[in-house]
Design an enzyme around this catalytic site. Structure first.
Site, short mmCIF file in Angstrom:
data_model
loop_
_atom_site.label_atom_id
_atom_site.label_comp_id
_atom_site.label_asym_id
_atom_site.label_seq_id
_atom_site.Cartn_x
_atom_site.Cartn_y
_atom_site.Cartn_z
N VAL A 46 8.50 19.59 -13.78
CA VAL A 46 8.04 19.54 -12.38
C VAL A 46 9.11 20.08 -11.44
CG1 VAL A 46 7.22 18.04 -10.52
CG2 VAL A 46 6.48 17.62 -12.87
N TYR A 73 -18.04 -7.47 13.88
CA TYR A 73 -16.68 -7.79 13.41
C TYR A 73 -16.24 -9.14 13.94
CZ TYR A 73 -16.25 -2.81 12.38
OH TYR A 73 -16.43 -1.56 11.86
N ASP A 115 -12.73 11.48 8.34
CA ASP A 115 -13.65 11.30 9.47
C ASP A 115 -13.61 9.83 9.84
OD1 ASP A 115 -15.12 10.33 7.29
OD2 ASP A 115 -17.04 10.95 8.15
N TYR A 121 -4.54 12.64 -31.08
CA TYR A 121 -4.60 14.08 -30.87
C TYR A 121 -3.65 14.79 -31.83
CZ TYR A 121 -0.36 13.67 -27.95
OH TYR A 121 0.91 13.43 -27.50
N HIS A 159 10.74 16.53 -24.91
CA HIS A 159 10.11 16.36 -26.21
C HIS A 159 8.60 16.51 -26.16
CE1 HIS A 159 8.87 12.54 -24.73
NE2 HIS A 159 10.09 12.08 -24.65
N VAL A 183 21.93 11.31 -9.28
CA VAL A 183 21.72 10.86 -7.90
C VAL A 183 21.85 9.35 -7.86
CG1 VAL A 183 20.03 10.69 -6.03
CG2 VAL A 183 20.27 12.83 -7.32
N TRP A 201 1.79 15.26 -15.58
CA TRP A 201 1.78 15.78 -16.95
C TRP A 201 2.25 17.23 -16.95
CZ3 TRP A 201 -0.78 13.13 -21.20
CH2 TRP A 201 -1.19 11.84 -20.87
N HIS A 232 4.89 6.17 -25.97
CA HIS A 232 3.70 6.73 -26.60
C HIS A 232 4.16 7.38 -27.90
CE1 HIS A 232 0.68 9.83 -27.28
NE2 HIS A 232 1.36 10.77 -26.68
P1 FAD Z 1 10.95 14.69 -16.77
O1 FAD Z 1 10.81 15.76 -17.76
O2 FAD Z 1 11.23 13.33 -17.31
O3 FAD Z 1 12.06 15.14 -15.77
C1 FAD Z 1 12.67 14.25 -14.88
C2 FAD Z 1 14.12 14.60 -14.83
O4 FAD Z 1 14.74 13.86 -13.80
C3 FAD Z 1 14.81 14.26 -16.12
O5 FAD Z 1 15.34 15.42 -16.68
C4 FAD Z 1 15.86 13.27 -15.69
O6 FAD Z 1 17.05 13.39 -16.42
C5 FAD Z 1 16.04 13.58 -14.22
N1 FAD Z 1 16.52 12.42 -13.46
C6 FAD Z 1 16.00 11.18 -13.42
N2 FAD Z 1 16.70 10.39 -12.63
C7 FAD Z 1 17.72 11.14 -12.14
C8 FAD Z 1 18.80 10.89 -11.25
N3 FAD Z 1 19.00 9.67 -10.71
N4 FAD Z 1 19.65 11.90 -10.95
C9 FAD Z 1 19.46 13.13 -11.49
N5 FAD Z 1 18.46 13.42 -12.35
C10 FAD Z 1 17.60 12.44 -12.66
N6 FAD Z 1 2.00 16.04 -21.22
C11 FAD Z 1 1.10 17.02 -21.39
O7 FAD Z 1 0.65 17.62 -20.44
N7 FAD Z 1 0.66 17.35 -22.64
C12 FAD Z 1 1.11 16.71 -23.74
O8 FAD Z 1 0.70 17.00 -24.86
C13 FAD Z 1 2.04 15.67 -23.58
N8 FAD Z 1 2.47 14.97 -24.64
C14 FAD Z 1 3.41 14.01 -24.48
C15 FAD Z 1 3.87 13.35 -25.59
C16 FAD Z 1 4.84 12.38 -25.48
C17 FAD Z 1 5.34 11.69 -26.70
C18 FAD Z 1 5.30 12.02 -24.19
C19 FAD Z 1 6.31 10.95 -24.02
C20 FAD Z 1 4.83 12.67 -23.07
C21 FAD Z 1 3.86 13.66 -23.19
N9 FAD Z 1 3.36 14.34 -22.09
C22 FAD Z 1 2.46 15.36 -22.26
C23 FAD Z 1 3.77 13.98 -20.74
C24 FAD Z 1 4.83 14.92 -20.21
O9 FAD Z 1 5.85 15.01 -21.14
C25 FAD Z 1 5.39 14.43 -18.89
O10 FAD Z 1 4.37 13.97 -18.06
C26 FAD Z 1 6.18 15.52 -18.18
O11 FAD Z 1 7.09 16.10 -19.04
C27 FAD Z 1 6.89 14.97 -16.98
O12 FAD Z 1 7.68 15.97 -16.41
P2 FAD Z 1 8.70 15.63 -15.23
O13 FAD Z 1 9.38 16.86 -14.87
O14 FAD Z 1 7.96 14.88 -14.19
O15 FAD Z 1 9.67 14.53 -15.84
N1 THG Z 2 -18.24 2.68 10.26
C1 THG Z 2 -17.09 2.67 10.93
N2 THG Z 2 -16.11 3.54 10.65
C2 THG Z 2 -16.25 4.41 9.63
C3 THG Z 2 -17.45 4.46 8.91
C4 THG Z 2 -18.46 3.54 9.24
N3 THG Z 2 -15.24 5.25 9.32
C5 THG Z 2 -15.27 5.96 8.08
C6 THG Z 2 -16.65 6.47 7.78
N4 THG Z 2 -17.61 5.39 7.91
C7 THG Z 2 -16.98 7.53 8.77
N5 THG Z 2 -18.25 8.14 8.54
C8 THG Z 2 -19.29 8.09 9.43
C9 THG Z 2 -20.28 9.04 9.29
C10 THG Z 2 -21.30 9.09 10.24
C11 THG Z 2 -21.34 8.18 11.28
C12 THG Z 2 -20.38 7.21 11.37
C13 THG Z 2 -19.34 7.16 10.44
C14 THG Z 2 -22.35 8.30 12.34
N6 THG Z 2 -22.62 9.54 12.77
C15 THG Z 2 -23.46 9.81 13.89
C16 THG Z 2 -24.38 10.99 13.52
O1 THG Z 2 -23.89 11.93 12.92
O2 THG Z 2 -25.53 10.91 13.86
C17 THG Z 2 -22.57 10.24 15.04
C18 THG Z 2 -23.33 10.44 16.28
C19 THG Z 2 -22.41 10.74 17.43
O3 THG Z 2 -21.35 11.37 17.25
O4 THG Z 2 -22.77 10.35 18.54
O5 THG Z 2 -22.86 7.32 12.80
O6 THG Z 2 -19.54 3.49 8.61
N7 THG Z 2 -16.90 1.79 11.91
#
Ligand code: FAD
Ligand code: THG
Length: 822
Positions: free
Chosen positions: A15, A654, A547, A254, A48, A169, A356, A220
């Protein structure tokens, strides 16, 4: 001298290195990556990772992240595109794989269903007797994650990124609510922006700034077999692979080819949580493939049945042994999503964790966009680090839900399926009554939310024929009851009470309250107290952040109904900034959801009910549509807001939580003679779709503009400056639109996320759907190209079948607003 901000990235895993690369590609020049381990093999999860990348996911965002990761790693020469194969050994899995074909079409991935013979042809090592069918994605494959880290380090170093290995860090420096740098074992590094890409070490970094990072490090199991006869001599490279990556999800296992061996990953064991404090500490010079902090010793007792099952699934393994294994550590969150975004309290501190390999480049791109452009092109609502409620941040909650997600990772889960535990974490004051009425509860945001009430089954006999819903297929019948039809019928023809307590609300208070809302929302909220405004929160590009409804309760007091904790964090952070910049316009945002409660009393007889319990004038003159006032209900002080998400006459009522039960009882009692029923979310969702009311997060997100979503009426372009105003004013003709579809056969219910075909081509996807009881047919909202218009015929793919539907004029119910304004 650099003119771009000084960025410090913590962690050189998949990442962090992707992020550094994405930043320099966008022209940022002052990027430093700090890594506690050596660069050649830092020792985190990436070091790994076997690197299996399956792109298809129920989440559109996660699928797009994966697709970008594949494209990028292919371009870096760090991806072996062997394809991905998921095998069904049960009918339930086969159903799930059909839904995956649907997600793939909806999100733009090339995925196919294979019959059993085709599956075995793709993977000859499989036991043909176990295979019912499979799902194949030719573009899936193996990420060479550790290699990609090296390639990205080289490429971004050439572009000016500074990597500092063996630099841990230890603290984050701040001044005036902003990060100013980090302290490390090698001195201080100044910074304007700090991004923690520390993987499962995230909580330790978060603690340095008081930002909760709800992820749990879990171990894991991953093993390598000894050589498998069929594979011997097939590959030159020790990690070579040509067979597709393989999932046997019915057994939580897997597989990947690894030279002449097979690598096996298992989620079939007990969850093994890891305490960061217990991790072995290595001198960076000691870190090797066998010894690194993210790698714990193998526990063979957790792999006994899994090995037996693997030999059944891939019979050639009978000629091999488990050669080596380890328990590798990575991160799980309460809902399985990653943690992305800025701390609401410390400006400039960001996280990108619980990611991941599969999604890593996509996440890095999104974070780079956030930093450079202020917003990501991809909808992040399921990823926002601020999405969790306070009750979801406790260590107990995180530990329990993250472990549950580990156990359930490959389970066939219904979209409505609630958590089994923890439950009854948050209940509204009406909970006792809801239980007595046989409420069937689903869970959301920690709240128990009635989906329907069994007590209403007694009205099923009276339910007129045209309100009955057709029998459902087994999948759409899950977590559903025909009783919802009764509740919808009563709402449209009599009166119903809805528990709206879990709908989040905030109080916005202070001399700067109006200014804040005027700046952040698309509405004109500077109307007299008593006004309620439906409006949007846009981002700078005009994308819909939320909204909301804004009720002006007093000169310096507003209440807003919002869509989740992300809104609380956004509004509070903006309020804090405004208060700091201009103390005379101070404003405070407070989440009042838990201490208040709300009943939606809606239906043509709602006024009759209120007349029995309140002396206040609730006629049209007394309280107009979209107005609010304080009233007295049976001696309780109640704020009544005249609006209705179900599109019927009535109010949101309310009061404080302590008075809630009494309010419920009063209304329930007074309503009996008018046929009142309690009603749940199944009816609610159906009624709001018939009325055309969008639900943020499913129907529209930051990826959509008001114009596209059919919400341009809520944008008051003439009210003066507000966030997103320029973009909204410049809006060109949209290329796509949110459309209302009705299903032609009147019976085939879809659930959401299904692909929509126009002239035989997947052209869009369903956002939300329900059976429309009032209109007597299933309703689905969908994103479609703008040239698909009213009256056009389309097809929705549901479990492999095409269902004919028609683009309909909306709203389907009460377009003239007679029921609401009456
Ligand atoms: P990391 O690779 O852990 O990197 C974080 C880094 O931060 C590390 O290098 C660490 O040293 C550094 N760090 C931490 N703290 C500090 C600090 N204080 N100061 C400086 N550096 C620091 N994912 C998939 O998508 N496919 C797979 O098949 C898969 N298989 C997996 C199998 C296993 C067995 C495991 C364990 C994981 C698997 N994953 C898989 C998950 C995947 O490995 C991780 O989600 C991914 O590698 C995370 O990446 P990252 O960069 O977030 O973390
Ligand atoms: N009630 C309250 N807040 C909310 C919602 C709620 N916030 C989040 C979500 N729901 C917001 N969504 C909507 C969607 C439509 C309307 C209200 C909240 C709605 N629309 C009128 C219309 O389109 O006819 C507006 C008319 C006008 O603008 O005068 O009533 O459910 N408290």
């Amino acid at each position: 001298m650099s003119t771009t901000p000084r960025v410090v990235v913590i962690g050189a895993g998949i990442v962090g290195t992707n992020l550094a690369d994405e930043l320099v590609q966008r022209g940022w020049t002052d990027v430093t990556v700090l890594e506690q381990g050596p660069l050649a093999l830092p020792g985190g999860s990436t070091s790994h990772a076997p690197g299996l990348v399956y792109q298809t996911n129920p989440s559109r965002t996660m699928t797009h992240f994966a697709r970008y990761t594949v494209e990028k790693l292919v371009s870096l020469g760090c991806f072996t595109q062997v394809g991905g194969l998921e095998v069904a050994t049960t009918p339930e899995r086969l159903g799930e794989l059909k839904r995956k074909v649907g997600y793939a079409a909806s999100w733009g991935i090339d995925g196919h269903l294979l019959d059993a013979d085709e599956v075995v042809r793709q993977y000859p090592l499989l036991n043909p007797e176990m295979v019912l069918g499979g799902y194949h994605v030719p573009t899936d494959g193996l990420a060479l994650a550790a290699k990609a880290v090296q390639v990205l380090i080289e490429r971004s170093t050439r572009a000016g990124v500074v990597f500092r290995p063996e630099t841990t860090v230890t603290g984050i420096e701040r001044a005036n609510g902003r990060v100013t740098g980090v302290t490390t074992t090698q001195g201080t590094v100044p910074a304007d922006i700090v991004v923690s890409c520390a993987g499962f070490w995230g909580p330790a970094i978060g603690e340095m700034v008081g930002m909760p990072c709800p992820l749990l490090p879990l171990a894991h199991q991953y093993v390598f077999t000894s050589a498998v006869p069929e594979l011997v001599g097939k590959h030159d490279a020790s990690n070579g692979a040509t067979l597709p990556i393989l999932r046997h999800q019915d057994a939580d296992l897997y597989y990947r080819e690894w030279g002449d061996r097979i690598g096996i990953g298992s989620y079939a064991h007990r969850p093994i949580p890891v305490d960061l404090a217990d991790l072995p500490r290595y001198d960076p010079s000691e870190i090797s493939h066998d010894r690194m902090p993210s790698r714990l010793d193998f526990t063979p007792e957790d792999f006994t049945e899994q090995w037996a099952e693997s030999r059944r699934f891939l019979p050639s393994l009978k000629h091999a042994e488990v050669a080596e294994g380890f328990n590798g550590i990575f991160s799980f969150t309460p809902d399985g999503g990653p943690l992305i975004g800025e701390s609401p309290d410390v400006a400039g501190f960001y996280v990108a964790e619980a990611v991941w390999v599969t999604h890593s480049s996509g996440v890095a791109k999104a974070v780079a966009e956030l930093l450079v452009d202020g917003r990501s092109e991809t909808d992040l609502h399921g990823c926002e680090a601020t999405r969790f409620e306070e009750v979801q941040l406790t260590p107990e909650y995180v530990e329990e839900t993250a472990q549950r997600n580990f156990v359930e990772i490959y389970d066939v889960l219904h979209p409505l399926q609630p958590k089994e535990s923890p439950r009854n974490l948050r209940v509204s004051p009406f909970f006792l009554r809801q239980q007595e009425l046989g409420a069937f509860f689903l869970e959301g945001g920690g709240w128990e939310r009635p989906q329907w009430y069994e007590a209403n089954a007694r009205f099923l006999d009276e339910l007129p024929e045209q309100w009955r819903e057709p029998e459902r297929d087994p999948w759409s019948a899950m977590f559903h009851s025909p009783v919802a039809a009764v509740e919808a019928w009563k709402t449209r023809t009599a009166v119903a009470m809805y528990d709206m307590t879990p709908l989040k609300r905030v109080e916005i208070e202070g001399p700067g309250a109006g200014l804040l809302l005027q700046r952040l929302s698309t509405g004109n909220v500077l109307r007299k107290p008593g006004a309620v405004t439906y409006c949007l929160l846009l981002d700078e590009q005009g994308g819909i952040r939320s909204d909301i409804t804004v009720a002006r309760l007093g000169d310096e007091l507003y209440q807003a109904g919002i869509n989740g904790h992300v809104d609380v964090a956004y509004l509070s952070a903006a309020a804090d900034r405004q208060s700091a910049e201009d103390p005379a316009s101070w404003v405070r945002v407070r989440d009042i959801t838990a201490q208040t409660c709300c009943i939606g009393l809606w239906g043509p007889r709602a006024r009759d009910v209120m007349a029995k319990v309140s002396r206040d004038d609730l006629s049209n003159e007394g309280l107009k549509y979209f107005r609010t006032k304080q009233i007295c209900v049976g001696g309780l002080t109640v704020t009544a807001m005249r609006l209705s998400y179900v599109g019927e006459l009535g109010w949101e009522l309310y009061t404080t939580a302590d008075q809630g039960l009494r309010l419920w009882d009063l209304l329930h009692e007074a309503g009996q003679e008018f046929g009142i029923v309690p009603a749940g979310r199944a009816a609610f969702n159906s009624l709001r779709l018939e009325k055309g009311y969008r639900s943020w997060g499913s129907d529209m997100t930051t990826e959509h503009t008001a114009e596209e979503a059919g919400l341009a009426f809520a944008v008051k372009t003439d009210k003066g400056e507000f966030v997103g105003a320029a973009a909204a004013a410049a809006a060109a003709d949209p290329r796509r639109r949110l459309r209302c579809l009705t299903v032609d056969d009147g019976t085939s219910v879809v659930l959401g996320k299904e692909p929509v075909y126009v002239d035989g081509t997947a052209a869009g996807y369903v956002t939300s759907a329900a059976y429309g009881y009032t209109v007597g047919r299933p309703v689905a909202y969908a994103w479609l190209p703008a040239d698909v218009t009213e009256g056009d015929a389309v097809e929705i793919e549901y479990l492999g079948e095409r269902v004919a539907a028609t683009v309909s004029a909306e709203p389907l119910v009460d377009p003239g607003m007679a029921r609401l304004r009456g």
